[in-house]
Structure formats: C-alpha cells, structure tokens
Motif scaffolding. Structure first.
Motif, short mmCIF file in Angstrom:
data_model
loop_
_atom_site.label_atom_id
_atom_site.label_comp_id
_atom_site.label_asym_id
_atom_site.label_seq_id
_atom_site.Cartn_x
_atom_site.Cartn_y
_atom_site.Cartn_z
N GLY B 16 15.66 -58.27 5.82
CA GLY B 16 16.97 -58.01 6.44
C GLY B 16 16.89 -56.92 7.48
N GLY B 17 15.67 -56.44 7.73
CA GLY B 17 15.48 -55.38 8.72
C GLY B 17 15.05 -55.94 10.07
N LEU B 18 14.77 -55.00 10.96
CA LEU B 18 14.44 -55.32 12.35
C LEU B 18 13.15 -56.14 12.47
N ASP B 19 12.13 -55.78 11.69
CA ASP B 19 10.85 -56.48 11.81
C ASP B 19 10.96 -57.92 11.32
N SER B 20 11.56 -58.08 10.13
CA SER B 20 11.52 -59.41 9.51
C SER B 20 12.40 -60.42 10.25
N ILE B 21 13.50 -59.97 10.87
CA ILE B 21 14.31 -60.93 11.65
C ILE B 21 13.49 -61.40 12.85
N THR B 22 12.70 -60.52 13.43
CA THR B 22 11.88 -60.89 14.58
C THR B 22 10.83 -61.92 14.17
N VAL B 23 10.23 -61.69 13.00
CA VAL B 23 9.24 -62.63 12.48
C VAL B 23 9.88 -64.00 12.23
N LEU B 24 11.06 -64.00 11.65
CA LEU B 24 11.75 -65.27 11.38
C LEU B 24 12.03 -66.01 12.69
N ALA B 25 12.50 -65.27 13.69
CA ALA B 25 12.79 -65.90 14.99
C ALA B 25 11.51 -66.49 15.59
N LEU B 26 10.40 -65.79 15.43
CA LEU B 26 9.10 -66.28 15.95
C LEU B 26 8.63 -67.54 15.22
N ALA B 27 8.74 -67.52 13.89
CA ALA B 27 8.29 -68.67 13.09
C ALA B 27 9.14 -69.90 13.40
N LYS B 28 10.43 -69.64 13.57
CA LYS B 28 11.37 -70.71 13.92
C LYS B 28 10.99 -71.29 15.29
N GLN B 29 10.69 -70.41 16.24
CA GLN B 29 10.30 -70.84 17.58
C GLN B 29 9.01 -71.68 17.55
N GLN B 30 8.13 -71.33 16.60
CA GLN B 30 6.87 -72.09 16.48
C GLN B 30 7.06 -73.41 15.74
N GLY B 31 8.30 -73.69 15.34
CA GLY B 31 8.59 -75.00 14.78
C GLY B 31 8.43 -75.13 13.28
N PHE B 32 8.25 -74.00 12.60
CA PHE B 32 8.12 -74.08 11.14
C PHE B 32 9.47 -74.33 10.48
N ALA B 33 9.45 -75.07 9.39
CA ALA B 33 10.62 -75.13 8.50
C ALA B 33 10.56 -73.87 7.65
N CYS B 34 11.53 -72.97 7.84
CA CYS B 34 11.41 -71.62 7.29
C CYS B 34 12.07 -71.48 5.92
N TYR B 35 11.29 -71.02 4.96
CA TYR B 35 11.77 -70.70 3.62
C TYR B 35 11.78 -69.17 3.51
N ALA B 36 12.98 -68.61 3.55
CA ALA B 36 13.10 -67.14 3.58
C ALA B 36 13.12 -66.58 2.17
N LEU B 37 12.38 -65.51 1.97
CA LEU B 37 12.25 -64.92 0.64
C LEU B 37 12.59 -63.42 0.70
N SER B 38 13.59 -63.04 -0.10
CA SER B 38 13.99 -61.63 -0.15
C SER B 38 13.91 -61.15 -1.59
N PHE B 39 13.95 -59.85 -1.77
CA PHE B 39 13.79 -59.28 -3.10
C PHE B 39 14.86 -58.24 -3.38
N ASP B 40 15.44 -58.37 -4.55
CA ASP B 40 16.31 -57.31 -5.05
C ASP B 40 15.46 -56.51 -6.02
N TYR B 41 14.97 -55.37 -5.55
CA TYR B 41 14.02 -54.62 -6.39
C TYR B 41 14.56 -53.25 -6.75
N GLY B 42 15.89 -53.20 -6.82
CA GLY B 42 16.48 -51.92 -7.19
C GLY B 42 16.41 -50.93 -6.05
N GLN B 43 16.18 -51.44 -4.83
CA GLN B 43 16.14 -50.55 -3.67
C GLN B 43 17.52 -49.93 -3.47
N ARG B 44 17.51 -48.73 -2.94
CA ARG B 44 18.80 -48.09 -2.71
C ARG B 44 19.58 -48.79 -1.61
N HIS B 45 18.84 -49.28 -0.63
CA HIS B 45 19.52 -49.84 0.53
C HIS B 45 19.80 -51.33 0.33
#
Lengths: 230, 230
Positions: B16-45
């Motif tokens: 959900g940060g700046l880096d990972s959205i850029t990566v998703l946009a890149l993978a999407k541009q490369q034509g991948f069917a994107c399966y997004a994976l996030s984690f709730d790890y008790g992070q404060r944010h």
C-alpha cells in the motif's frame, strides 16, 4: 547421554508429531535452551497443537509460541482446504497433503524469532520419509534456505552463522523412533494423523498414520498411538 | 507503453506504499494477471492496508488477499512492538523498524500462493534506498531466495523456473516516483508513514516519511502526501 552445559538458544519447529518431539528431545540433550514454535494454519488435525502444548510443557522449553497463520486463505492442500479429501491410500508424485511452501513459511518465522531471541540455531524434523514426496523437505532445499538466511538477517550480516539443523534427515521412521526411545520420548503424547479427532485419536489409514504404524512395526516395538474406534 | 498480451499470473507483494504501487503498475503494464498479496502483521500503520485495498481495486487485480500474520507474537521491531518507539531521526546500522525476517516471510507466502494459482513470477518492491539498511532487501538475498524457491516448490521440482522480480532494485526514491508518474500512478493513494493515523495521514518525521518527501523534492514534483496537522 551427557548434557553439554551451553545454554545457547535454539528455535525448534514443533508440530506435535513423532518427528518434532524427537528433534526437541535431541536439542534438549545437546544443551540448547529450546524455543518451541508451532503454527495454527487451519490444518484439519488441530489435535496436534494440543499435543505440541503438552510436549512443550513436558520438556520445560524456554518459551513456546503458537503462531496463527492465514494459510487456509491460500488453500491448495488437503490439509488446509476442506474441499480436498485426505487420501487413504498411497499416491504417486507430490501428494495432495503437500501444503504449498509450508516449510519455507515455517522456517521463515523460525528465522524471525531466532533474530529476536538471538538464536543462531534452528531445528526442523524433516527426514528421509518426507522428502520422497515433499520438495521442501529435501537436503538441498534446507541448504539453500540456510544460505538465504545468512544473507537476509541481521545476525547473518553481523557475521553469526545461522544453522538449520536437520538431525533426522537421513533416518527412516523406525530409526527416528529408536533414537527417540533411547532419549526417553513418550510417543503416546504425539499426534501424527492428518485427520485426528478432537481427542487426538488417529484414523489409521492416512499417509501419516501408515508411515507411523510401519515405523513401530519395522522396529518391532509396541505402537502407543491412540486409534479411534473403526 | 504497450501491453504484451500474455496473461500469465504473477504474485505482487502490495504493502500500500509508494514502492509497491509502482511495482503493481509495472507488472500490469507487462501484461501479467496480478494477484496482490498484503499482510496484516500487527503493524502500527494499518492505514496502509486500507491503501492496499483501494489500490487493488483501482488496478482491477485478479485477486487480492490480506493474510493475517501473528508477527507481533514475535516482536523485536518498532513496527510490531508497541514498546519500541518509531525513531524520528536517522540512525546508524540496521534500524529498529527492521522487522525480523519480514521479507523472507512475505516472499514465503507469495511462493505458497504462487503454487496455488500456478504463477512462476513474484514481484517485490525492494530498492536501493531500503537495502542500505535492511539485509532482506539486498540483491544477493533476493537471488538466494529465488534459488531456494526453485528447490522447495512443486513448480521448481517440475522444471518451471520461479522468478523473483525486483524492478526497483537499482532505483532511488526519485527515480521510482518518476517511473510511477510515467505509468500514471496516483501517489496520493498510497501510505508510506510508519505512524500514519487512522485516516492514513503521515507524520512527516519518521524514516519512511523523510525518504518519501526527499524523493518528491529531488524530482522537483509536488508531494501529494496527506500530512496530519502538526
């Protein structure tokens, strides 16, 4: 059976089954302060977690954590997906009870906890029986994980060598049981069955049950497993 | 900016940060069917998880899973242990915001999900800024993880090459932002702050905020970050 008196911390992956109790007994004998790590990953055989608690208490581990994992969100295995049946006869190839990347995930958590308690040793009960079917039980996988661990952790970067111990890797089920009996392990305390009932009683027909029963039979000792009535 | 028309599945680690959205946009541009994976790890944010949901929706991913991890049971980081403060000025060495073995754990789950959806490609937004401090962001760690993945999975054993893509690995924060802007990424949608409030508004003083702000400043473009009132 001497203890060396070091009390270096070690993480022990403890499923509550026959292999992991033997590994814990071995690590304890080697004088490690044992930090036992178990996982609640939506496995059907939750009775094994009760077994892990009894075993951790019995061996007076330094700490025991049960990590709640959302593995059933991923599915893809008879152990985590209720729509896939646990097979009751041998199968060719990688079995449907294989949980995708399970040992990678388990070892990754072990590594995380190792960093926190400053342990450089992790024990896992993979063995010759497993790695006939499960890719993540093979010696070459363990070696690759160890290499990765030494690059991806604070401890590794600071020059401490992280070691993944696999004391059972060359042993058959019968040899594991023999080693455990020498160490005084009570196998009645353990649950191996993929479909154990709430009391921890085994089905007697799944892969895990058959391998375990054959181990006791090959060794020629009484099988202390609690089976449920047919 | 052509799409190649393959729709091979890929797992994208999406914080959900700046880096990972850029990566998703890149993978999407490369034509991948994107399966997004996030984690709730008790992070404060936790606001970053809301951001990951918005981003996944915006990019119409094939699936988005948020895995609940018990990382706070392990602790050892300012991000998962409430007793450790998030620093507001630069620190030497590996920062206290380092979460032990975090990328090993995240990539392990990505690997498990990859096996289930038959993906051989995993994308992660590690980059030059991160790996100055975090051992598990370095190229040699990623390479070692990939080697391990190819030994420890069904896909690897069956001869499919698993690839861990790190398209940002050589880029500075400003270069990442530039690439993202070219791809039409809306960075207002993302949350980087280690101490974001419930509305996702950034503190402006933690490491993550300072690196992000400097990125926009170095590039000479307006910073769309929502900061909370001082």
């Amino acid at each position: 059976m001497e203890n060396n008196s070091s009390s270096r911390p070690a993480i022990i992956l403890l499923s509550g089954g026959l292999d992991s109790i033997t590994v814990l007994a071995l690590a304890k004998q080697q004088g490690f302060a044992c930090y036992a790590l178990s996982f609640d990953y939506g496995q059907r055989h939750n009775a094994e977690l009760d077994a892990s608690r009894r075993i951790a208490r019995h061996y007076q581990v330094a700490d025991h954590k049960i990590i709640n994992l959302g593995l059933s969100a991923i599915g893809g295995s008879a152990l985590t997906d209720a729509r896939i049946d646990v097979p009751t006869s041998p199968q060719a190839g990688i079995p449907v009870t294989y949980v995708p990347a399970r040992n990678t995930i388990f070892l990754a958590f072990a590594l995380g906890w190792a960093e926190v308690v400053k342990a450089h040793d992790v024990f896992i009960g993979v063995n010759a029986v497993d790695y006939s079917g499960y890719p993540d039980c093979r010696p070459e996988f363990i070696k690759a994980f160890q290499d990765m661990a030494n690059l991806g952790t604070k401890a590794g970067v600071e020059g401490h060598k992280i070691q993944i111990h696999t004391p059972l890797i060359a042993l058959s089920k019968a040899e594991i049981i023999q080693k455990g009996l020498e160490l005084g392990v009570d196998y009645a305390d353990t649950v191996s069955c993929y479909s154990a009932d709430i009391k921890g009683r085994a089905c007697g027909v799944c892969d895990a049950c058959r391998l375990r029963a054959a181990g006791f039979q090959n060794l020629g000792v009484a099988d202390p497993t609690h089976y449920r009535p047919k």
